[in-house]
Design a protein around this motif. Sequence first.
Motif, mmCIF file in Angstrom:
data_model
loop_
_atom_site.group_PDB
_atom_site.id
_atom_site.type_symbol
_atom_site.label_atom_id
_atom_site.label_comp_id
_atom_site.label_asym_id
_atom_site.label_seq_id
_atom_site.Cartn_x
_atom_site.Cartn_y
_atom_site.Cartn_z
ATOM 1 N N ALA A 1 5.108 -16.765 3.192
ATOM 2 C CA ALA A 1 5.485 -16.465 4.574
ATOM 3 C C ALA A 1 5.885 -17.712 5.370
ATOM 4 O O ALA A 1 6.374 -17.589 6.499
ATOM 5 C CB ALA A 1 4.338 -15.745 5.273
ATOM 6 N N LEU A 2 5.682 -18.890 4.791
ATOM 7 C CA LEU A 2 6.064 -20.112 5.509
ATOM 8 C C LEU A 2 7.563 -20.116 5.775
ATOM 9 O O LEU A 2 8.364 -19.778 4.907
ATOM 10 C CB LEU A 2 5.694 -21.355 4.688
ATOM 11 N N THR A 3 7.917 -20.526 6.964
ATOM 12 C CA THR A 3 9.330 -20.671 7.308
ATOM 13 C C THR A 3 9.663 -22.154 7.402
ATOM 14 O O THR A 3 8.764 -22.993 7.598
ATOM 15 C CB THR A 3 9.652 -20.009 8.656
ATOM 16 N N LEU A 4 10.937 -22.456 7.278
ATOM 17 C CA LEU A 4 11.354 -23.845 7.430
ATOM 18 C C LEU A 4 10.980 -24.354 8.816
ATOM 19 O O LEU A 4 10.491 -25.475 8.964
ATOM 20 C CB LEU A 4 12.857 -23.988 7.175
ATOM 21 N N ALA A 5 11.142 -23.516 9.826
ATOM 22 C CA ALA A 5 10.800 -23.921 11.198
ATOM 23 C C ALA A 5 9.310 -24.238 11.341
ATOM 24 O O ALA A 5 8.940 -25.202 12.025
ATOM 25 C CB ALA A 5 11.215 -22.832 12.187
ATOM 26 N N SER A 6 8.455 -23.446 10.700
ATOM 27 C CA SER A 6 7.007 -23.707 10.820
ATOM 28 C C SER A 6 6.628 -25.014 10.120
ATOM 29 O O SER A 6 5.756 -25.738 10.592
ATOM 30 C CB SER A 6 6.188 -22.533 10.280
ATOM 31 N N ILE A 7 7.288 -25.303 9.012
ATOM 32 C CA ILE A 7 7.009 -26.559 8.308
ATOM 33 C C ILE A 7 7.556 -27.733 9.106
ATOM 34 O O ILE A 7 6.898 -28.771 9.253
ATOM 35 C CB ILE A 7 7.584 -26.517 6.883
ATOM 36 N N GLN A 8 8.748 -27.578 9.664
ATOM 37 C CA GLN A 8 9.334 -28.645 10.482
ATOM 38 C C GLN A 8 8.485 -28.929 11.717
ATOM 39 O O GLN A 8 8.393 -30.078 12.151
ATOM 40 C CB GLN A 8 10.760 -28.282 10.896
ATOM 41 N N ALA A 9 7.850 -27.907 12.257
ATOM 42 C CA ALA A 9 6.976 -28.117 13.415
ATOM 43 C C ALA A 9 5.843 -29.070 13.053
ATOM 44 O O ALA A 9 5.412 -29.886 13.881
ATOM 45 C CB ALA A 9 6.431 -26.781 13.914
ATOM 46 N N VAL A 10 5.358 -28.992 11.810
ATOM 47 C CA VAL A 10 4.290 -29.893 11.359
ATOM 48 C C VAL A 10 4.852 -31.291 11.105
ATOM 49 O O VAL A 10 4.286 -32.289 11.566
ATOM 50 C CB VAL A 10 3.597 -29.336 10.093
ATOM 51 N N THR A 11 5.955 -31.378 10.378
ATOM 52 C CA THR A 11 6.509 -32.708 10.071
ATOM 53 C C THR A 11 6.992 -33.420 11.330
ATOM 54 O O THR A 11 6.957 -34.648 11.394
ATOM 55 C CB THR A 11 7.647 -32.639 9.026
ATOM 56 N N GLU B 1 8.200 -20.838 -2.743
ATOM 57 C CA GLU B 1 8.386 -19.666 -3.598
ATOM 58 C C GLU B 1 7.713 -19.851 -4.963
ATOM 59 O O GLU B 1 7.002 -18.967 -5.435
ATOM 60 C CB GLU B 1 9.875 -19.375 -3.804
ATOM 61 N N GLY B 2 7.906 -21.009 -5.592
ATOM 62 C CA GLY B 2 7.280 -21.266 -6.887
ATOM 63 C C GLY B 2 5.766 -21.339 -6.783
ATOM 64 O O GLY B 2 5.050 -20.870 -7.676
ATOM 65 N N VAL B 3 5.272 -21.922 -5.693
ATOM 66 C CA VAL B 3 3.825 -22.007 -5.479
ATOM 67 C C VAL B 3 3.245 -20.597 -5.387
ATOM 68 O O VAL B 3 2.232 -20.289 -6.019
ATOM 69 C CB VAL B 3 3.489 -22.828 -4.216
ATOM 70 N N ALA B 4 3.892 -19.742 -4.621
ATOM 71 C CA ALA B 4 3.417 -18.363 -4.477
ATOM 72 C C ALA B 4 3.396 -17.660 -5.835
ATOM 73 O O ALA B 4 2.433 -16.950 -6.160
ATOM 74 C CB ALA B 4 4.290 -17.601 -3.483
ATOM 75 N N GLN B 5 4.429 -17.868 -6.634
ATOM 76 C CA GLN B 5 4.467 -17.252 -7.971
ATOM 77 C C GLN B 5 3.324 -17.773 -8.845
ATOM 78 O O GLN B 5 2.674 -17.003 -9.552
ATOM 79 C CB GLN B 5 5.807 -17.531 -8.645
ATOM 80 N N ARG B 6 3.070 -19.079 -8.804
ATOM 81 C CA ARG B 6 1.990 -19.648 -9.622
ATOM 82 C C ARG B 6 0.631 -19.138 -9.167
ATOM 83 O O ARG B 6 -0.257 -18.886 -9.989
ATOM 84 C CB ARG B 6 2.058 -21.180 -9.597
ATOM 85 N N LEU B 7 0.442 -18.957 -7.867
ATOM 86 C CA LEU B 7 -0.822 -18.422 -7.361
ATOM 87 C C LEU B 7 -1.023 -16.981 -7.815
ATOM 88 O O LEU B 7 -2.122 -16.587 -8.208
ATOM 89 C CB LEU B 7 -0.869 -18.517 -5.836
ATOM 90 N N ARG B 8 0.035 -16.191 -7.800
ATOM 91 C CA ARG B 8 -0.071 -14.802 -8.261
ATOM 92 C C ARG B 8 -0.363 -14.751 -9.754
ATOM 93 O O ARG B 8 -1.145 -13.916 -10.219
ATOM 94 C CB ARG B 8 1.199 -14.037 -7.909
ATOM 95 N N SER C 1 12.506 -34.797 7.329
ATOM 96 C CA SER C 1 13.345 -33.629 7.090
ATOM 97 C C SER C 1 13.377 -33.278 5.604
ATOM 98 O O SER C 1 13.302 -32.098 5.233
ATOM 99 C CB SER C 1 14.758 -33.894 7.611
ATOM 100 N N VAL C 2 13.456 -34.310 4.747
ATOM 101 C CA VAL C 2 13.435 -34.074 3.299
ATOM 102 C C VAL C 2 12.098 -33.468 2.884
ATOM 103 O O VAL C 2 12.053 -32.535 2.079
ATOM 104 C CB VAL C 2 13.718 -35.379 2.516
ATOM 105 N N VAL C 3 10.999 -33.970 3.445
ATOM 106 C CA VAL C 3 9.679 -33.416 3.137
ATOM 107 C C VAL C 3 9.622 -31.942 3.544
ATOM 108 O O VAL C 3 9.174 -31.097 2.776
ATOM 109 C CB VAL C 3 8.553 -34.225 3.829
ATOM 110 N N ALA C 4 10.082 -31.626 4.749
ATOM 111 C CA ALA C 4 10.064 -30.235 5.212
ATOM 112 C C ALA C 4 10.899 -29.350 4.297
ATOM 113 O O ALA C 4 10.462 -28.265 3.892
ATOM 114 C CB ALA C 4 10.564 -30.146 6.648
ATOM 115 N N ASP C 5 12.098 -29.805 3.956
ATOM 116 C CA ASP C 5 12.966 -29.024 3.062
ATOM 117 C C ASP C 5 12.293 -28.817 1.705
ATOM 118 O O ASP C 5 12.319 -27.721 1.150
ATOM 119 C CB ASP C 5 14.315 -29.727 2.860
ATOM 120 N N LEU C 6 11.707 -29.882 1.175
ATOM 121 C CA LEU C 6 11.053 -29.813 -0.131
ATOM 122 C C LEU C 6 9.894 -28.816 -0.116
ATOM 123 O O LEU C 6 9.772 -27.977 -1.008
ATOM 124 C CB LEU C 6 10.547 -31.198 -0.548
ATOM 125 N N LEU C 7 9.055 -28.888 0.912
ATOM 126 C CA LEU C 7 7.925 -27.962 0.998
ATOM 127 C C LEU C 7 8.411 -26.519 1.112
ATOM 128 O O LEU C 7 7.848 -25.605 0.489
ATOM 129 C CB LEU C 7 7.024 -28.325 2.174
#
Length: 186
Positions: A134-144, A170-177, A159-165
């Motif tokens: 459910a994380l959005t790019l905007a929510s991550i950018q708000a933190v960075t 998606e892959g993190v969510a798949q690995r958690l499932r 900005s690169v960190v936010a984009d990377l996260l």
Amino acid sequence: MCENALIDISESLSWEYHPGYRLHKGVGHASLNVEDVIVSEEWDTYSAYDDNRNRQALILALGDLCMGVDPQWLHQVVADYSIWSFDHGFWLAGEADWTTDGLRKVGVRPWQYDLDVAVASAEALRAAADRVQALTLASIQAVTDEVPLAWSVTREELSVVADLLFVRAEGVAQRLRSAADQSERA
């Protein structure tokens, strides 16, 4: 994680936290001091206590998303050995080349950590996967955007960190499932 905040470190605060290393005046990152703890590198010793199986799912999610290394745990003795993650100094690609090119090389690769995911609750792993997805790019950018530029980091790097996260989510969510499907615990 412990509650945290950015603080102003005054010049009068001259604490040597490691031989030859002192606090410097400026903006620092601080976390709540958790009292009465055992510092441990053991992940599963206190899994059955408190709500740790649920907490561990969230720690796994954060560790994978933020590419955490050097895992260390606080177990709060007076709170039924609740687990807390701390010392995130080697996260965000750890000891990798911390440049925009170095971070891009890490990309969406699964992050390797030597933690037994089966100690976490399957239900909590699925809930953590939903939260990460459910994380959005905007929510991550708000933190960075909150990272002080005084920490010798550029807006481009952040900005690169936010984009990377965001791309990793998606892959993190798949690995958690996948971990939830393998977990023997509800």
